[in-house]
Design an enzyme around this catalytic site. Structure first.
Site, PDB file in Angstrom:
ATOM      1  N   ASP A 345      43.802 -34.204  -5.053  1.00 36.74           N
ATOM      2  CA  ASP A 345      43.882 -33.324  -6.196  1.00 36.74           C
ATOM      3  C   ASP A 345      45.292 -32.728  -6.153  1.00 36.74           C
ATOM      4  O   ASP A 345      45.865 -32.579  -5.093  1.00 36.74           O
ATOM      5  CB  ASP A 345      42.816 -32.228  -6.053  1.00 36.74           C
ATOM      6  CG  ASP A 345      42.791 -31.326  -7.266  1.00 36.74           C
ATOM      7  OD1 ASP A 345      42.961 -31.853  -8.382  1.00 36.74           O
ATOM      8  OD2 ASP A 345      42.625 -30.111  -7.095  1.00 36.74           O
ATOM      9  N   ASP A 539      40.630 -28.808  -2.919  1.00 44.20           N
ATOM     10  CA  ASP A 539      40.342 -27.477  -2.383  1.00 44.20           C
ATOM     11  C   ASP A 539      38.919 -27.023  -2.676  1.00 44.20           C
ATOM     12  O   ASP A 539      38.509 -25.941  -2.271  1.00 44.20           O
ATOM     13  CB  ASP A 539      41.365 -26.444  -2.876  1.00 44.20           C
ATOM     14  CG  ASP A 539      41.386 -26.346  -4.384  1.00 44.20           C
ATOM     15  OD1 ASP A 539      40.492 -26.920  -5.040  1.00 44.20           O
ATOM     16  OD2 ASP A 539      42.295 -25.696  -4.916  1.00 44.20           O
ATOM     17  N   ASP A 543      36.810 -29.021  -7.849  1.00 45.16           N
ATOM     18  CA  ASP A 543      36.574 -30.447  -7.616  1.00 45.16           C
ATOM     19  C   ASP A 543      35.437 -30.697  -6.626  1.00 45.16           C
ATOM     20  O   ASP A 543      35.359 -31.746  -6.008  1.00 45.16           O
ATOM     21  CB  ASP A 543      37.860 -31.144  -7.154  1.00 45.16           C
ATOM     22  CG  ASP A 543      38.591 -30.347  -6.100  1.00 45.16           C
ATOM     23  OD1 ASP A 543      37.933 -29.545  -5.424  1.00 45.16           O
ATOM     24  OD2 ASP A 543      39.816 -30.528  -5.959  1.00 45.16           O
TER      25      ASP A 543
END
Lengths: 644, 69
Positions: A345, A539, A543
């Site tokens: 990410d 994190d 997500d």
């Protein structure tokens, strides 16, 4: 306060006691047995010898070995056979030969019985010490917690035991002292050494509003910290819990070993009976039959098989914890080997997650542009919005009506009857706002890797704001190493293609999945999974589903701000080097597990037939058995030498 | 979820015996016995009494010394 002695320590002590006692009776037996063999001189008459041996061996088997004997024979009426059953049967039969030889013509194994028991106890002692060593990092973690805290109660500083600290208590931490429990700094400035929990060696600066973790050490200033979490809810408690969970979690490769272990003892019992009858009936060798049957009983070792995986996991989770890597599921260790794609990410993972305004291009007065923009963004919680508000640095905002957030695109609202939109190109297109006049500038911003916020007033562009998020120091290095290792690294982001590419190329990632709405990240992971196994690094803030759906979910964060539940592996310090370490640790651990299982299988496959054939003397068999499980444990401890 | 602290468990077959014995109790949904931590983590429904767990463990020859919820 009385220090509680751990169960493990008690176990080690009890084996040690039995070890000393059993050998003090066994050594004279050995002397008796081998003195005559070596010198050819008889100390006593043969009958006396046997009686002496029976007397000396009795306490070894039935007193110092009583726990094993009791537990072992219990198996014969409950049908829960354990390794004790094998040793108990083996030693008692051996002992009985000493008595039976007065009636039948068989060899006396009574001296041997004491040797077997003593070697067994010694093996268990060494094993328990080595097992303790395997968990030493975890023990350190458990001992890490502060014992006392200095708190303010009715304006007085008092020192109280940690268990009496309540949430919202204000704790005072002087330089060099341990922060008692998790909290938030309300006064003071200092830096804190968090290495014991995150593995991060550099101290972390703390000021008013910073979160601090219990058990970390305050360096130089006095900190006033309000306790936010206590007892089982603290970060340290979670870490300990996770590490313990990891130790007892299962790795798929051990399934076969577990299955074998569960039927191992009854199978060996039957095999030993068959061995005896085989020798007796087919070769008419009563003595040899008894010897071989005893050898079979004592050589078979389910321990090496059963310990192979958990011991390696224990050592590994300890090493991991020391380096800020928490392995929550043992399965991840095995899956890691098959990973093809490592998806990162962007925000908060590759970058610091603290976007800041880098460049403003205004078509009207810049102050006015910022006033309008900040007034709207002030109503949003998005990090980009916050960065704009921070940049504008205003005390008063304009009144906003009809404010709305368009997820993944931007915000809208009206200020003094003028319709304002702030957001990306998608938002502008949706609202039929032409970007023609400003396209070149947008391209320029995006090529620099800025997330570009376009501001429109009544369908006319009035300016653009370029926001960028600094890349973490270690990201470039970590991705370079992963690329070199042959992983396909991918960046996933809500940014548009151009901005995403600019950032990706700065960190060395070639494949980019851009324009992804937060809720679509897990869909993209699933698409990739058709081509190969995926590790997702994020994190866990927006997500979490992607982390869950990936074959290996690696949750990354700093200090207390970690979505622990979301990941298979959790990295407690924000650095992407943690991903490299997690990969190395998983691989090293898995290969250790495989080695251990191989040795444990090989040992049993070779040793048992030799025992059946009567080639191995019972004492040799017992030594081999004890060393097989010690080898497995020692081999796992070698994992520490591996550089990760 | 209950954490059972067990004494005397020193070998792999002990762990698998305890696991087998605990699984026989009605109402026990899952059992994970760890040889390394000398603990069993059991997922039980409300019909299972602590005493049942204790008996299941002592049946195999080991001692339950503490239960943590």
């Amino acid at each position: 306060m009385k220090e509680e002695i751990s169960l493990e320590e008690l176990e080690i002590r009890s084996w040690k006691k039995r070890l000393v006692w059993s050998w003090s009776f066994t050594i004279p037996i050995v002397f008796l047995m081998y003195f005559s063999k070596l010198t050819g001189m008889m100390l006593f008459e043969e009958k006396t010898m046997i009686i002496l041996q029976l007397i000396l061996a009795f306490p070894v088997i039935f007193i110092f070995g009583s726990q094993t004997i009791k537990a072992g024979f219990r198996g014969f009426y409950t049908f829960y056979f354990s390794m004790d059953s094998l040793i108990a049967l083996g030693t008692v039969i051996a002992y009985l030969t000493g008595i039976l030889q007065f009636v039948f013509d068989i060899q006396d194994y009574s001296g041997i019985s004491a040797m077997i028991m003593s070697i067994f106890i010694t093996g268990k002692y060494i094993e328990s010490v080595a097992r303790g060593k395997a968990g030493k990092e975890i023990k350190k973690l458990i001992e890490l917690g502060a014992k006392n805290a200095r708190v303010l109660r009715s304006n007085k500083e008092i020192e109280i035991p940690i268990s009496e600290v309540k949430i919202d208590d204000v704790m005072i931490i002087k330089p060099g002292e341990k922060i008692p429990t998790d909290g938030i700094v309300i006064k003071g400035e200092s830096s804190v050494n968090e290495s014991m929990i995150t593995g991060e060696s550099l101290p972390v600066d703390k000021k008013k509003g910073s979160n601090v973790i219990g058990a970390t050490i305050n360096q130089y200033g006095i900190l006033y910290v309000k306790a936010t979490k206590i007892g089982q809810d603290t970060f340290l408690a979670h870490v300990i819990d996770l590490v313990e969970q990891a130790q007892s979690s299962k790795v798929p490769i051990q399934k076969l070993a577990d299955k074998i272990t569960s039927i191992f003892v009854p199978v060996i019992l039957i095999l030993s009976i068959l061995t005896f009858f085989g020798w007796y009936l087919f070769f008419d060798e009563l003595t040899k039959g008894i010897g071989a049957a005893i050898s079979v009983l004592v050589i078979a070792c389910p321990c090496a098989l059963g310990l192979a995986t958990p011991i390696a996991l224990t050592v590994s989770s300890g090493i991991g914890a020391k380096n800020g890597i928490l392995i929550r599921k043992g399965e991840a260790i095995q899956t890691m080997k098959e990973i093809k794609f490592v998806v990162f990410d962007k925000t908060g993972t590759i970058t610091k997650g603290e976007p800041e305004v880098r460049e403003i291009y205004s078509l009207i007065d810049e102050k006015k542009l910022m006033l309008i923009t900040a007034s709207l963004e002030n109503l949003s919680e998005h990090p980009i919005a916050k960065s704009i508000v921070k940049k504008a640095n205003l005390k008063k905002y304009l009144e906003v009506k009809n404010f709305k957030i368009v997820s993944g695109k931007g915000v809208g609202g009206s200020i003094s009857n003028k319709k304002i939109f702030i957001g990306n190109e998608k938002l502008m297109k949706e609202n039929e706002i032409s970007l023609k006049s400003i396209q070149a500038k947008i391209d320029d911003f995006e090529n620099k890797g800025y997330t570009t916020m376009i501001v429109s007033e009544n369908k006319k562009i009035i300016g653009i704001i370029g926001v960028a998020d600094a890349i973490k120091e270690d990201s470039v290095r970590a991705i370079k190493i992963l690329n070199k290792k042959g992983y396909k690294t991918i960046m996933i982001t809500g940014d548009n293609e151009r901005t995403a590419r600019a950032i990706a190329s700065q960190v060395g990632i070639t494949m980019v999945i851009s324009n992804v709405l937060p809720e679509d990240k897990s869909k993209k992971v699933k698409e990739l999974q058709k081509k190969g196994k995926v590790a997702f690094v994020g994190d866990g803030i927006n997500d979490a589903p992607a982390l869950k759906n990936a074959n290996v979910g690696i949750a990354i964060g700093t200090g207390t701000d970690i979505a622990i539940e979301a990941g298979d592996i959790i990295l407690t310090n924000g650095s992407l080097m943690g991903v490299v370490k997690a990969v190395n640790l998983s691989k090293a651990t898995f290969s250790k597990i495989k080695q251990n299982l191989f040795w444990a299988f090989a040992y049993n496959v070779f040793a048992i037939p030799l025992a059946v054939m009567g080639i191995l003397h019972p004492v040799v068999a017992e030594i081999a058995m004890a060393s097989s499980s010690i080898t497995v444990v020692a081999n796992a401890n070698l994992l520490r030498r591996k550089k990760i | 979820m209950k954490k059972l602290f067990i004494e005397g468990m020193h070998c792999a077959s002990c762990a698998s015996n305890i696991e087998r014995s605990l699984k026989k109790i009605k109402g026990v949904k899952s059992v994970n016995v760890s040889l390394m931590t000398r603990k069993a983590i059991v997922d039980v429904d409300s019909t299972v009494k602590d005493d049942d767990l204790k008996k299941a463990i002592s049946r195999t020859g080991y001692k339950l010394i503490k239960i943590e919820e």
